[in-house]
Structures are given as C-alpha cells and as structure tokens.
Scaffold this motif. Sequence first.
Motif, PDB file in Angstrom:
ATOM      1  N   VAL A  43     -11.316 116.329  20.612  1.00  0.00           N
ATOM      2  CA  VAL A  43     -10.552 117.535  20.952  1.00  0.00           C
ATOM      3  C   VAL A  43      -9.099 117.119  21.079  1.00  0.00           C
ATOM      4  CG1 VAL A  43     -10.223 119.442  22.559  1.00  0.00           C
ATOM      5  CG2 VAL A  43     -12.524 118.511  22.176  1.00  0.00           C
ATOM      6  N   THR A  44      -8.233 117.665  20.234  1.00  0.00           N
ATOM      7  CA  THR A  44      -6.822 117.305  20.287  1.00  0.00           C
ATOM      8  C   THR A  44      -6.058 118.249  21.210  1.00  0.00           C
ATOM      9  OG1 THR A  44      -6.116 118.700  18.415  1.00  0.00           O
ATOM     10  CG2 THR A  44      -6.968 116.495  17.895  1.00  0.00           C
ATOM     11  N   GLY A  45      -5.036 117.701  21.860  1.00  0.00           N
ATOM     12  CA  GLY A  45      -4.132 118.522  22.661  1.00  0.00           C
ATOM     13  C   GLY A  45      -4.672 118.943  24.008  1.00  0.00           C
ATOM     14  N   VAL A  46      -5.342 118.028  24.730  1.00  0.00           N
ATOM     15  CA  VAL A  46      -5.904 118.427  26.021  1.00  0.00           C
ATOM     16  C   VAL A  46      -4.853 118.527  27.116  1.00  0.00           C
ATOM     17  CG1 VAL A  46      -8.162 117.453  25.448  1.00  0.00           C
ATOM     18  CG2 VAL A  46      -6.514 116.057  26.727  1.00  0.00           C
ATOM     19  N   GLU A  47      -3.593 118.213  26.794  1.00  0.00           N
ATOM     20  CA  GLU A  47      -2.540 118.440  27.783  1.00  0.00           C
ATOM     21  C   GLU A  47      -2.215 119.921  27.928  1.00  0.00           C
ATOM     22  OE1 GLU A  47      -0.205 117.462  23.969  1.00  0.00           O
ATOM     23  OE2 GLU A  47      -2.150 117.043  24.874  1.00  0.00           O
ATOM     24  N   HIS A  66      -8.139 113.889  23.463  1.00  0.00           N
ATOM     25  CA  HIS A  66      -6.858 113.400  22.945  1.00  0.00           C
ATOM     26  C   HIS A  66      -5.690 114.123  23.595  1.00  0.00           C
ATOM     27  CE1 HIS A  66      -3.314 114.458  20.534  1.00  0.00           C
ATOM     28  NE2 HIS A  66      -3.253 113.157  20.348  1.00  0.00           N
ATOM     29  N   SER A  67      -4.635 113.378  23.810  1.00  0.00           N
ATOM     30  CA  SER A  67      -3.380 113.957  24.258  1.00  0.00           C
ATOM     31  C   SER A  67      -2.224 113.102  23.766  1.00  0.00           C
ATOM     32  CB  SER A  67      -3.340 114.046  25.785  1.00  0.00           C
ATOM     33  OG  SER A  67      -2.077 114.544  26.236  1.00  0.00           O
ATOM     34  N   PHE A  68      -1.039 113.692  23.719  1.00  0.00           N
ATOM     35  CA  PHE A  68       0.181 112.925  23.516  1.00  0.00           C
ATOM     36  C   PHE A  68       0.513 112.137  24.787  1.00  0.00           C
ATOM     37  CE2 PHE A  68       0.384 116.163  20.335  1.00  0.00           C
ATOM     38  CZ  PHE A  68       1.144 115.658  19.284  1.00  0.00           C
ATOM     39  N   LEU A  69      -0.082 112.540  25.912  1.00  0.00           N
ATOM     40  CA  LEU A  69       0.226 111.971  27.214  1.00  0.00           C
ATOM     41  C   LEU A  69      -1.019 111.300  27.788  1.00  0.00           C
ATOM     42  CD1 LEU A  69       2.023 115.148  28.623  1.00  0.00           C
ATOM     43  CD2 LEU A  69       3.119 113.174  27.543  1.00  0.00           C
ATOM     44  N   VAL A  89      -4.972 108.444  23.206  1.00  0.00           N
ATOM     45  CA  VAL A  89      -3.562 108.843  23.146  1.00  0.00           C
ATOM     46  C   VAL A  89      -3.019 108.562  21.752  1.00  0.00           C
ATOM     47  CG1 VAL A  89      -1.257 108.519  24.128  1.00  0.00           C
ATOM     48  CG2 VAL A  89      -3.288 108.309  25.587  1.00  0.00           C
ATOM     49  N   ALA A  90      -2.344 109.541  21.155  1.00  0.00           N
ATOM     50  CA  ALA A  90      -1.720 109.345  19.849  1.00  0.00           C
ATOM     51  C   ALA A  90      -0.709 110.449  19.606  1.00  0.00           C
ATOM     52  CB  ALA A  90      -2.766 109.346  18.731  1.00  0.00           C
ATOM     53  N   TRP A 143      -0.624 121.367  19.929  1.00  0.00           N
ATOM     54  CA  TRP A 143       0.629 121.955  19.477  1.00  0.00           C
ATOM     55  C   TRP A 143       1.751 121.403  20.339  1.00  0.00           C
ATOM     56  CZ3 TRP A 143       3.490 125.517  22.568  1.00  0.00           C
ATOM     57  CH2 TRP A 143       2.825 125.976  23.702  1.00  0.00           C
ATOM     58  N   ILE A 144       2.956 121.567  19.834  1.00  0.00           N
ATOM     59  CA  ILE A 144       4.124 120.969  20.481  1.00  0.00           C
ATOM     60  C   ILE A 144       5.030 122.091  20.973  1.00  0.00           C
ATOM     61  CG2 ILE A 144       6.068 119.397  20.187  1.00  0.00           C
ATOM     62  CD1 ILE A 144       4.530 118.314  17.701  1.00  0.00           C
TER      63      ILE A 144
END
Length: 253
Positions: free
Chosen positions: A21-25, A46-49, A71-72, A102-103
């Motif tokens: 799952v991408t973007g869990v932040e 997954h998270s950027f953080l 993290v990636a 998303w950003i």
Amino acid sequence: MDPIPLNPQTPPTRNSKLVLVTGVEHPEGAHAARTLGTHGFDVIAHSFLSEAAERIAHDITGFGGRATAAVADLTIHGEVDRLFTGIEDTHGHIDTVIHAAWIPGPESTGTSLQSIHLHDWDRFLHAHLRMLFTTVRRAMQSMSDRNRAGSIVTVVGVDRSASDTRESTLARQVIDGAIEAFTAAAAHDISARTVQVNTIRLVDELPSPEFPDQHIAPDFDTALVFLADPAHHSWSGKVLSAPAPAVRFAAVH
C-alpha cells in the motif's frame, strides 16, 4: 546501491496475500493498509516518511495483523525499483499493489486556476504521473514474472478536505482523471496478461444507476478487499465508485 530498508514487524505467512500500500502518510493510504491488515493480508506499508510507515505497521501488528514498514521516494525510478526488489528478496513475491500515494502542495488544494503558478503546475503533474507510471510498470513486471495472478488498484478522489469549503481542487482533479485513464489503458497492455488493474473512485454520492459502465461498490472497504484479491474477481480496466466512509479518514501524524 543498498535496497530500500524494509522493517519487518511480524513474519509473513506462507498462504497469505502480500499487498503493498503506497502513501500511508495520507489518510486514504493509512485506511487502506489498516483495512487490508484486518482482512488477513500481509501488508507492506509504504511512505515517503519513515515515521508514517512505521506507525501504520505498528497499528496493524497491534491488532494482530502482519505488517512491514517500507520507505521510498516513488518519484525516483531507482527507488521504485529498489522498493520492489527489496520486497521480492524478503518475501519472494507480491500479490497486490494499492496505489494511494500522492504529493500535496499549495497548488493541489484550495487553489484556483488563476492562482496556480506554471512551475507548480508542471512539477505537480510531472511528479504524480512519473510516480504512477514507474510504480504500476514495476508492479506489473513483478507480478508477470511468476505464474500467478496479481492485482493493482489505484485510488482517486483523495484530498477531499477542500470540498468542505467549496474551494477549487483543480490540480488534484486533473491528476485523478489522468490516473483513471492510465489505469484503464494499463489494464489492456500486453504486460498485464496476468494482472488485473482497476480504480476505486471515492465519491460523496454514488453515480446514477443509468450509467452501466460505472460499477458501484457499497463502500470503500468492501471495494478495496474485493479488488485486492485477484482470486475473487476477473475485472480489469474498471472504475468502482465507492462512497467515502461516513467518518473522515484518520490522518497519520
């Protein structure tokens, strides 16, 4: 280069489905990860953080689920590849990808057409479309390299906070449309021969039944669990419109 760090909380089970799952932040990704964790999936959060990824993994293991933090920066092709390679090396395979990353930026929420700077517009579109392209392509590669079905689900209709104040979310809506179009096209690509690719569109109200091409799911959680397991369906290239939960997604801080 070293692989993207994967921080296992609990070991995977042999017969369970592995989902990234991408973007869990962000609330939608966090909710998706928790939901699939409660339904028996092994979750790569997954998270950027790193803090957000570890928080969601901890939440899932806290109620007895299985989860790993990863993290990636998905806007960088090399990091996307290392993320998937790390998952493959650690777990052996990946069954499902839920792409909710998303950003955010000042041009993505509550900003009108006339006030968006050209530089911000270019950056916003480029970052999201590159992230979508590289993530979906690498997921297809991972799933097509083995003789078992896979599922990719993109989530759109996110960043709904501005709707409460009736402010414009023009850039976000444009990206959502692009994600839907790309997902439908990817579903018919030759590399998707063993992969089912669909979109869940979060809406305030369900679309009218007079539009037969729009498959309607009863709620986000049901649509998510249904599409996440390719063994449960044979749909591909579809958009399931699902009402957002009555209780607003809980954000990860």
